[in-house]
Design an enzyme around this catalytic site. Sequence first.
Site, PDB file in Angstrom:
ATOM      1  N   THR A  12       0.821  -1.218   0.000  1.00  0.00           N
ATOM      2  CA  THR A  12       0.000   0.000   0.000  1.00  0.00           C
ATOM      3  C   THR A  12       0.851   1.263   0.000  1.00  0.00           C
ATOM      4  O   THR A  12       0.467   2.288  -0.568  1.00  0.00           O
ATOM      5  CB  THR A  12      -0.946  -0.014   1.229  1.00  0.00           C
ATOM      6  OG1 THR A  12      -1.792  -1.158   1.101  1.00  0.00           O
ATOM      7  CG2 THR A  12      -1.798   1.227   1.319  1.00  0.00           C
ATOM      8  N   SER A  55       1.837  -7.460  -0.855  1.00  0.00           N
ATOM      9  CA  SER A  55       2.569  -8.455  -0.066  1.00  0.00           C
ATOM     10  C   SER A  55       1.889  -9.830   0.003  1.00  0.00           C
ATOM     11  O   SER A  55       2.569 -10.812   0.299  1.00  0.00           O
ATOM     12  CB  SER A  55       2.949  -7.914   1.304  1.00  0.00           C
ATOM     13  OG  SER A  55       1.874  -7.859   2.177  1.00  0.00           O
ATOM     14  N   THR A  88       1.933  -4.525   4.181  1.00  0.00           N
ATOM     15  CA  THR A  88       1.838  -4.849   5.609  1.00  0.00           C
ATOM     16  C   THR A  88       1.302  -6.252   5.880  1.00  0.00           C
ATOM     17  O   THR A  88       1.500  -6.785   6.966  1.00  0.00           O
ATOM     18  CB  THR A  88       0.953  -3.820   6.343  1.00  0.00           C
ATOM     19  OG1 THR A  88      -0.354  -3.861   5.775  1.00  0.00           O
ATOM     20  CG2 THR A  88       1.529  -2.433   6.258  1.00  0.00           C
ATOM     21  N   ASP A  89       0.618  -6.845   4.887  1.00  0.00           N
ATOM     22  CA  ASP A  89      -0.022  -8.146   5.159  1.00  0.00           C
ATOM     23  C   ASP A  89       0.982  -9.236   5.548  1.00  0.00           C
ATOM     24  O   ASP A  89       0.701 -10.055   6.427  1.00  0.00           O
ATOM     25  CB  ASP A  89      -0.815  -8.629   3.932  1.00  0.00           C
ATOM     26  CG  ASP A  89      -2.068  -7.789   3.678  1.00  0.00           C
ATOM     27  OD1 ASP A  89      -2.409  -6.949   4.528  1.00  0.00           O
ATOM     28  OD2 ASP A  89      -2.709  -7.991   2.626  1.00  0.00           O
TER      29      ASP A  89
END
Length: 323
Positions: A12, A55, A88-89
């Site tokens: 993101t 990710s 971030t995942d």
Amino acid sequence: MKRILLIHTGGTISMSTDHRTGAVKPSAEHPLHEYNHLFEENLEIIEEDIFQLPSPHVTIKEMYQIQQRINQAIEEDLYDGVVLTHGTDTLEETAYFLDLTTDAPFPVVLTGAMRPIDEIGSDGVRNLQSAIWTALAPEAKDKGVLVVMNEEIHTARYVTKTHTTNVATFRTPTFGPIGIVSKAEVRFFQKLVFNETYPLEKITKKVSLVKAYAGMDSTLLDALAEAQIEGLVIEALGAGNLPPETLPGLKKLLDNNIPVVMTSRAFNGIAQDIYAYTGGGKHLKQLGVIFAPGLTGLKARIKLLVLLEQSLSEDAIHDLFLK
Ligand code: ASP
């Protein structure tokens, strides 16, 4: 003049919003490239787009590619720190993989964003700035790979994403962050007491992760025993217990010499062998299950992937998980 190697991998933090549809997607040009002027004059930032992936598309292969780049940076001996931007995942998995497999003399800091660059209250540029400040801080050395998000500094070993959308998503259960970024000041107030790194020439093994639930039986474990996996991590109940109906499947895996690592599905605390009933931690340990106190299932999976490349005995793997 200090030098930071800034490696972009996607996520993101590199995306913007299509205002017609509201969809968030990768931009043609990495939006962070425009923000170099925000950093100190006495700083050279060398930017590289190693890949541009959301990710959920990042696999252990891409993590290994990043590890190779960091090892090259260690050899080049040109940098005071490495900062990595990442979706971030799966950020916590990449961070821990790098923590286990790189031994940099400079700080290695990962960051990302929960909001794309053009959304009100976007956190990307601020997180990047905090990550760079942290990488420049002398106290950031020898603390393992760090994750900086929302003005907090976390260790790669213990940090986890806890919220789907909120900017305060990265947390360290049980122990808390080891430092904060307050305005431009980077302040550490905890230290990682233990750090480990392993050499790695390749990463080839297949390790799965399952979560236990009330009434779980052997269906999933039986399927995994047939699936040619090389290791399994189970997020067990409570302190590290399983329903009795899982035991036939579990035994099948153990009889096939598949290492089975136990963590807890509970958010806080550590997995331990406490209970002596059928499927309790003591029983599981007697059967040969490995306990991983303090690690989440995600982190234990990464560690098992790395340890399986080290040609270690089963006992040695047991001992290394107790650290
Ligand atoms: N789905 C995005 C990713 O991990 C989320 C993010 O970057 O925050 O790439």
